[in-house]
Scaffold this motif. Structure first.
Motif, mmCIF file in Angstrom:
data_model
loop_
_atom_site.group_PDB
_atom_site.id
_atom_site.type_symbol
_atom_site.label_atom_id
_atom_site.label_comp_id
_atom_site.label_asym_id
_atom_site.label_seq_id
_atom_site.Cartn_x
_atom_site.Cartn_y
_atom_site.Cartn_z
ATOM 1 N N VAL A 272 0.860 -1.154 -0.107
ATOM 2 C CA VAL A 272 -0.031 -0.117 0.042
ATOM 3 C C VAL A 272 0.883 1.196 -0.008
ATOM 4 C CG1 VAL A 272 -1.611 1.445 1.487
ATOM 5 C CG2 VAL A 272 -1.981 -1.359 1.149
ATOM 6 N N GLY A 273 1.994 1.288 0.842
ATOM 7 C CA GLY A 273 2.819 2.393 0.846
ATOM 8 C C GLY A 273 3.517 2.812 -0.434
ATOM 9 N N SER A 274 3.907 1.646 -1.139
ATOM 10 C CA SER A 274 4.637 1.862 -2.598
ATOM 11 C C SER A 274 3.529 2.336 -3.473
ATOM 12 C CB SER A 274 5.126 0.531 -2.894
ATOM 13 O OG SER A 274 6.168 -0.037 -1.924
ATOM 14 N N LEU A 275 2.339 1.987 -3.295
ATOM 15 C CA LEU A 275 1.315 2.501 -4.441
ATOM 16 C C LEU A 275 1.027 3.970 -3.981
ATOM 17 C CD1 LEU A 275 -1.112 -0.568 -4.809
ATOM 18 C CD2 LEU A 275 0.750 0.303 -6.525
ATOM 19 N N ILE A 276 0.953 4.144 -2.693
ATOM 20 C CA ILE A 276 0.983 5.760 -2.435
ATOM 21 C C ILE A 276 1.900 6.478 -3.275
ATOM 22 C CG2 ILE A 276 0.868 7.439 -0.681
ATOM 23 C CD1 ILE A 276 -0.762 5.316 1.087
ATOM 24 N N GLN A 277 3.128 6.111 -2.935
ATOM 25 C CA GLN A 277 4.532 6.663 -3.288
ATOM 26 C C GLN A 277 4.245 6.809 -5.115
ATOM 27 O OE1 GLN A 277 8.121 5.883 -1.083
ATOM 28 N NE2 GLN A 277 6.981 4.188 -0.864
ATOM 29 N N PHE B 111 3.337 11.449 -0.395
ATOM 30 C CA PHE B 111 4.557 10.555 -0.773
ATOM 31 C C PHE B 111 5.409 10.110 0.398
ATOM 32 C CE2 PHE B 111 9.178 9.896 -1.555
ATOM 33 C CZ PHE B 111 9.003 8.974 -2.491
ATOM 34 N N ALA B 112 5.640 11.288 1.493
ATOM 35 C CA ALA B 112 6.233 10.967 2.797
ATOM 36 C C ALA B 112 5.329 9.796 3.528
ATOM 37 C CB ALA B 112 6.313 12.273 3.418
ATOM 38 N N TYR B 113 4.105 9.891 3.493
ATOM 39 C CA TYR B 113 3.069 8.978 4.239
ATOM 40 C C TYR B 113 3.248 7.776 3.820
ATOM 41 C CZ TYR B 113 -1.131 6.795 6.181
ATOM 42 O OH TYR B 113 -1.951 6.058 6.840
ATOM 43 N N GLY B 114 3.333 7.638 2.229
ATOM 44 C CA GLY B 114 3.449 6.351 1.660
ATOM 45 C C GLY B 114 4.871 5.652 2.075
ATOM 46 N N ARG B 115 6.054 6.700 2.312
ATOM 47 C CA ARG B 115 7.216 6.099 2.600
ATOM 48 C C ARG B 115 7.366 5.448 4.165
ATOM 49 N NH1 ARG B 115 12.546 6.048 1.095
ATOM 50 N NH2 ARG B 115 11.206 5.261 -1.009
ATOM 51 N N CYS B 116 6.487 6.329 4.900
ATOM 52 C CA CYS B 116 6.397 6.021 6.346
ATOM 53 C C CYS B 116 5.653 4.542 6.428
ATOM 54 C CB CYS B 116 5.201 7.078 6.929
ATOM 55 S SG CYS B 116 4.857 6.515 8.633
ATOM 56 N N LEU B 117 4.746 4.112 5.680
ATOM 57 C CA LEU B 117 4.209 2.945 5.811
ATOM 58 C C LEU B 117 5.293 1.741 5.198
ATOM 59 C CD1 LEU B 117 0.741 3.344 4.312
ATOM 60 C CD2 LEU B 117 1.296 3.274 6.753
#
Length: 456
Positions: A113-118, A148-154
């Motif tokens: 999920v984090g990768s798709l957000i990025q 993007f930062a939120y996705g990287r957080c995950l």
């Protein structure tokens, strides 16, 4: 005759054994299901992490996006928000998200999920670069960077936990190192392409294609990571461990749990303190670039030149530091911070010599070499501290360690970044000396960390 799955498993086994120095004793301690999938899981993590690191080069908050902002005519005030949002935004939410993450049985899906957000955020940046300009473009890209930062957080929370569940001690540092090496090859390719296609006068449209490439890379990252065979919940060995520290037991909301963990777990608190002192290698490169511009550095020290230097550092450092981290990750962090501090001090001393100029091939090569050396040491520090935090704990406690240390670093990064920025208002040299002094203290503190690596 072997069926397809057996042939693939055998092929993965051979390839993994060829590129890795395996730890048979540690592998024997793993449950059968986990042990059987170590080679395929390891290779998938190498490929996914490498593509993610390559994607980072296309959406780099220290090089690519500031360059884009200059081309689009974005106000300089917004440029100064990129790095703090990218770094702190990916760290600060982690402690708050951890209670939800630990309820997920398969942590790889958090990473997906984090990768798709990025990927989505990079696509928004690409569209903005192609269609907008000025303040409007700057605001949209800054907001996309927050997403993007939120996705990287995950992905940051999940990746270390998945690695800890699927890869034994003695091999984790090598995986981080090999992924960094592969990412370096991609970064060099990107840097060379930038210099050949656009030189030092890249258009917004050309940078938009670069950002679009990043979006595609993250989609591939999600696809590869989804194929990892992760055990549900914790392994039997981890479940049987009942002697967890008091700091691992729930006490209340995420904030009180975070404070309690930092207050009561002395070894973890020591790690966070040391990590905060190692920021010299991560925060000094933009100041090196600024100093080079102030001293007249030109064409070689352009966007492509710095991306090539960063890629070469990853290419060399990934393989070099991976096995070092498996032997002694705390020593690697200390050495990296010490050498980075020495390089920073050398740059400062050189630039205050009367008559020094960054113009011309010699001056430009000097700054590129300094940038390369610091990013090389940052590769070592990053591989070392990632390996250390994975090796120092098991199960959900590892997840909490990763999340709480990153949330704490988000706050510390804002403080240290603010101090260095204020010092840079006086002169960039003072900011660099401040970071170098922190790094030298970190050398001593890092040497005192307990060794949690396999030592082989």
């Amino acid at each position: 005759m072997q069926n397809g799955n057996e042939f693939t498993a055998t092929k993965a086994e051979r390839l993994y054994s060829r590129v890795m120095k395996r730890n048979p004793e540690a592998e024997k301690k793993l449950p059968e299901e986990v042990r059987r999938n170590v080679p395929s899981n390891g290779l998938k993590q190498i490929f996914a992490t490498a593509l993610q690191s390559a994607g980072d080069q296309t959406v780099n908050a220290s090089t690519v996006l500031p360059w884009l902002f200059s081309v689009l005519g974005v106000p300089p005030a917004l440029t100064g928000l990129l790095v703090p949002i990218r770094e702190s935004g990916s760290m600060l939410p982690q402690a708050a998200l951890t209670p939800r993450v630990v309820r997920v049985r398969y942590r790889k899906w958090i990473f997906v999920v984090g990768s798709l957000i990025q990927a989505a955020a990079a696509a928004i940046m690409a569209g903005t670069a192609a269609l907008a300009s000025g303040l409007t473009a700057g605001i949209i890209i800054v907001l996309a960077m927050a997403v993007f930062a939120y996705g990287r957080c995950l992905t940051s929370i999940a990746s270390k936990d998945v690695q800890g569940r699927t890869i034994p001690k003695g091999e984790r540092g090598q995986i981080n190192g090999l992924a960094t090496t592969a990412a370096g090859l991609v970064a060099i390719t990107i840097g060379v392409a930038i210099r050949l296609i656009g030189g030092d006068n890249l258009t917004a449209g050309q940078i938009a294609w670069l950002l679009a490439l990043g979006a595609v890379l993250w989609v591939f990252v999600a696809w590869i990571y989804a194929g990892i065979r992760e055990p549900a919940g914790e392994s039997e060995a981890e479940q049987s461990k009942s002697a967890e520290p008091e700091s691992d037991k729930p006490k209340g909301n995420w904030f009180t749990d975070t404070v309690a963990l930092l207050r009561e777990d002395a070894r973890f608190r020591q790690f966070v303190s040391v990590r905060s002192l190692l920021l010299v290698s991560s925060l000094s490169p933009p100041f090196i670039v600024t100093l080079s511009i102030q001293h007249g550095a030109g064409s070689l020290a352009g966007l492509g030149g710095y991306i090539i230097a960063s890629g070469l550092a990853s290419l060399l450092g990934g393989r070099m530091f991976g096995r070092f981290a498996d032997r002694s990750s705390n020593r690697l962090m200390s050495v990296g911070a010490g050498v980075a501090s020495a390089v920073v001090i050398a740059v400062v001393l050189a630039t205050i010599i009367p008559g020094f100029s960054g113009a011309g091939p010699a001056g430009e090569l000097f700054f590129i070499a300094a940038y390369f050396a610091i990013t090389l040491m940052h590769t070592g520090v990053r591989v070392g501290r990632k390996t250390y935090v994975v090796d120092m704990a098991e199960g959900d406690l590892r997840t909490k360690y990763v999340a709480v240390s990153n949330s704490a670093m988000g706050v510390i990064l804002l403080i240290v970044g603010g101090i260095s920025s204020l010092l840079a208002l006086i002169h960039v040299i003072w900011a660099l000396l401040f970071l170098a002094a922190m790094g030298l203290v970190g050398v001593v503190a890092g040497a005192r960390l307990p060794d949690v690596s396999s030592g082989k």
